[in-house]
Scaffold this motif. Structure first.
Motif, short mmCIF file in Angstrom:
data_model
loop_
_atom_site.label_atom_id
_atom_site.label_comp_id
_atom_site.label_asym_id
_atom_site.label_seq_id
_atom_site.Cartn_x
_atom_site.Cartn_y
_atom_site.Cartn_z
N ASN A 1 -21.40 37.29 59.88
CA ASN A 1 -21.52 38.57 60.58
C ASN A 1 -21.10 39.76 59.71
OD1 ASN A 1 -18.76 38.12 60.48
ND2 ASN A 1 -18.37 38.94 62.54
N LEU A 2 -21.09 39.59 58.39
CA LEU A 2 -20.61 40.66 57.52
C LEU A 2 -21.43 41.93 57.69
CD1 LEU A 2 -18.74 41.63 55.26
CD2 LEU A 2 -20.39 40.69 53.60
N GLU A 3 -22.75 41.81 57.69
CA GLU A 3 -23.60 42.99 57.84
C GLU A 3 -23.37 43.68 59.17
OE1 GLU A 3 -24.39 40.06 56.67
OE2 GLU A 3 -26.16 40.09 55.36
N ALA A 4 -23.28 42.88 60.24
CA ALA A 4 -23.04 43.45 61.57
C ALA A 4 -21.69 44.14 61.62
CB ALA A 4 -23.12 42.36 62.63
N SER A 5 -20.70 43.56 60.95
CA SER A 5 -19.37 44.14 60.93
C SER A 5 -19.37 45.48 60.19
CB SER A 5 -18.39 43.17 60.25
OG SER A 5 -17.10 43.73 60.16
#
Length: 211
Positions: free
Chosen positions: A84-88
């Motif tokens: 979820n890095l991009e979403a974070s």
């Protein structure tokens, strides 16, 4: 000299994107760091300790870094890259832009509502036009951004703009020159990149006019 033979601005810090390998001003790049347990985490305020990894603020750049091991090379060690890095990163940027606009509003440098925004534009008091990404296109074309670059932000939803202005939802807003406006524009450009906006989130919209 930079690519294309143009002189670089030595006054601006430059960083290398771990996805593209290109070196340039850190504007438009996201700083990441490696946590004590070897996990890649966003550092949107650019204050966390540790080795910084810089990446262009687009989903494509993150995908490339994942595919080609850019995170591991940048960290110079094996690291864990959260799914979820991009979403974070996107959510963190959205929260930051909303917070900065809210601070500008409290300082009297931001207004919301069609009539107030129209008045600011007519008086040349507005430097940046804000419009909700999910607002009516017909309604939004009734207002034209101020002349010049970085005069339009359209990457926030009506609910997000509403949070910034203390309302349920907002379609139209404006920022005055000075104060926090430059920071809002810079952070909004990154958010727009993460949300895949072709205009970068701060490009002047064409073909519109005030009525």
């Amino acid at each position: 000299m930079s690519r294309g033979g143009q002189e670089k601005d030595r006054s601006e810090p430059e960083r290398r994107c771990i996805a593209t390998g290109e070196v340039g001003p850190k504007e438009g790049l996201i700083r990441l760091v490696v946590s004590p347990d070897s996990v890649i985490v966003p550092d949107l305020l650019e204050k966390l300790p540790g080795r910084g990894l810089w990446i262009t603020a687009t989903p494509a750049a993150f995908a490339t870094a994942r595919k080609r091991g850019g995170f591991h090379r940048g960290a110079k060690s094996p690291v864990t890259v959260p799914e979820n890095l991009e979403a974070s990163v996107e959510q963190g940027l959205a929260d930051r832009v909303v917070h900065l606009i809210s601070l500008a509003r409290k300082a009297g440098s931001a207004v919301a509502g069609f009539e107030k925004v129209k008045d600011w534009l007519a008086k040349e008091q507005a430097q940046v036009l804000l419009q909700a990404s999910d607002g009516s296109e017909r309604g939004k074309t009734k207002l034209r951004p101020p002349p010049g670059r970085d005069s339009f932000i359209g990457c926030l939803t009506a609910d997000e703009l509403g949070l910034a202005f203390g309302r349920e939802h907002v379609i139209h807003g404006a920022l005055a020159a000075g104060g926090l406006t430059k920071r809002v524009v810079e952070e909004a450009a990154k958010l727009s990149g993460m949300r895949g906006k072709d205009d970068g989130g701060t490009a002047r919209r064409k073909g519109t006019k005030n009525r």
